[in-house]
Design a protein around this motif. Structure first.
Motif, short mmCIF file in Angstrom:
data_model
loop_
_atom_site.label_atom_id
_atom_site.label_comp_id
_atom_site.label_asym_id
_atom_site.label_seq_id
_atom_site.Cartn_x
_atom_site.Cartn_y
_atom_site.Cartn_z
N ARG A 258 41.22 23.74 -26.95
CA ARG A 258 40.01 24.05 -26.32
C ARG A 258 40.28 23.80 -24.91
N ASP A 259 40.76 23.41 -24.64
CA ASP A 259 40.55 23.16 -22.65
C ASP A 259 41.27 24.66 -22.30
N VAL B 155 32.90 22.79 -24.36
CA VAL B 155 33.49 21.41 -24.28
C VAL B 155 32.86 20.38 -24.72
N HIS C 149 38.17 15.97 -23.43
CA HIS C 149 38.52 16.90 -22.73
C HIS C 149 38.82 16.72 -21.51
N TRP D 292 36.56 19.44 -15.98
CA TRP D 292 34.83 20.11 -15.96
C TRP D 292 34.19 19.24 -15.61
#
Length: 307
Positions: free
Chosen positions: A162-163, A258, A291, A295
Motif C-alpha cells: 500500500r505505502d 492510506v 501505514h 504520511w
C-alpha cells in the motif's frame, strides 16, 4: 433531430409535455398587440441522444454515439467512435437547456470556449488529451481520449504494497497537477473516478472542471460517493478556487487511500457540503489502519480547511 418551436401553453400542457419527455425553457413574454402579452416557453423536442437505448446508435456530426455512460443534470457522457479517425473517444454533451444559457450569451459562450481551449492546450503523459469541441444541433460538446482500464475506485491495492503503491500514484498525480498549474490551468474536479490506470498500467487523469459540464454540489447526497466530497470548501461555498483547491482534493484522496476510508466519515457533523468548514477530521495518525507515519503530516496539511 432536435427541433425548436414556439407555442402558447397552459399549466396542464406543460405537465403533459414533461411527462412525455419534452424539455421546456421559460422565455420572456411576447407582446403581440399593444397592451397584450403572452407567456411563452421554448420547447426543446425529445432529444434522441437522451432517449438512446442499449444497442442503439446515433450519428452526432462526425461521431457515432454507441453508449450513454452517465447522465447528469446539465450534461451527459457517451462512448462514441470518431468516424474520421476510426477510434473510440469519450464525448461530453451539454444538454440543450444548459447549452442555451451559453450560446445565447456571447460573454458566457466565449468564457466557456476559452476554458475548453485552455484545457485542450494542456499536454502531459498523465492527463487525458482533449480532442475537439463544438456545437451540434444547439448542444455544446467536447471529446477526449478514451482510457481502456480501471479508475481508482475499482483498483484493489495489496496491503503489503500500500505505502509504495500510493506513493507512486500520488507522485504521478502531483507531477500532472504541477504541469497544469504552471500552464495556468486548475483542475478543480479531482476525484478517484477521474483517475485511471490503463491496461498498460499508465496513469491518466480526466475531466477538468468546465462550466456547464459539472454537477451542482448543492444537490449531492453526503452518503453517496458524490464528487463534492473531494472538492475544497472554497469551491463548494464560494464557487471558485485555485491551485490550492487541487491540493485539498489530493489530500482527501491520499487520506482515503492510506486510511481505507474517506476522511469525512470520521466526523459526525457532516450532513451537507455546507457543514465541511465546521467539521473535525480524525488525524491520520489516529486511524487504526497501519501505514508509514511519513504520511501523517503531509496528508493532514493538504486537508487544512483554510486554503
Amino acid at each position: 433531430g432536435a427541433g425548436l418551436s414556439w407555442l402558447q401553453t397552459t399549466a396542464a400542457d406543460h405537465a403533459a409535455l414533461k411527462s412525455s419527455g419534452v424539455q421546456m425553457m421559460t422565455m420572456p413574454s411576447v407582446s403581440w398587440w399593444p397592451g397584450k402579452e403572452t407567456a411563452c416557453v421554448e420547447v426543446l423536442w425529445r432529444n434522441p441522444i437522451l432517449q438512446l437505448k442499449e444497442g442503439q446508435q446515433y450519428e452526432f456530426g462526425r461521431y457515432l454515439i454507441t453508449q450513454r455512460l452517465l447522465r447528469h443534470t446539465t450534461y451527459a457522457t457517451y462512448l462514441a467512435t470518431d468516424l474520421l479517425m476510426e477510434r473510440q473517444i469519450i464525448m461530453k454533451v451539454m444538454l440543450p437547456q444548459a447549452s442555451a444559457t451559453f450560446l445565447q450569451n456571447e460573454r458566457k459562450r466565449n468564457h466557456l470556449f476559452d476554458r475548453i481551449k485552455s484545457v485542450g492546450r494542456v499536454c502531459h503523459p498523465y492527463l487525458a488529451f482533449l480532442h475537439e469541441m463544438g456545437e451540434h444541433e444547439g448542444m455544446v460538446f467536447f471529446t477526449r481520449e478514451y482510457i481502456d482500464g480501471k479508475n481508482l475506485t475499482e483498483i484493489n491495492i495489496p496491503e503489503e504494497q500500500r505505502d509504495a503503491e500510493v506513493l507512486m500514484l500520488l507522485q504521478k498525480i502531483v507531477r500532472a497537477l504541477r504541469y497544469a498549474h504552471d500552464k495556468g490551468v486548475v483542475f478543480m474536479n479531482l476525484k478517484p473516478g477521474n483517475i485511471w490506470l490503463s491496461d498498460a498500467q499508465e496513469l491518466k487523469i480526466t475531466d477538468f472542471r468546465i462550466p456547464g459540464f459539472n454537477e451542482d454540489p448543492s444537490t449531492a447526497n453526503v452518503l453517496a460517493p458524490s464528487h463534492w466530497r473531494y472538492q475544497a470548501p472554497e469551491i463548494l461555498l464560494e464557487g471558485k478556487g485555485d491551485a490550492r483547491s487541487d491540493i485539498y482534493s489530493m489530500g482527501v484522496i491520499a487520506y482515503e487511500l492510506v486510511a481505507g476510508r474517506h476522511p469525512y466519515t470520521t466526523s459526525r457533523t457532516v450532513n451537507a457540503p455546507q457543514d465541511i468548514p465546521h467539521m473535525r477530521i480524525t488525524s491520520l495518525g489516529d486511524v487504526d489502519k497501519r501505514h508509514h507515519r511519513a504520511w501523517d503530516k503531509f496528508v493532514m496539511r493538504a486537508l487544512h480547511l483554510d486554503a
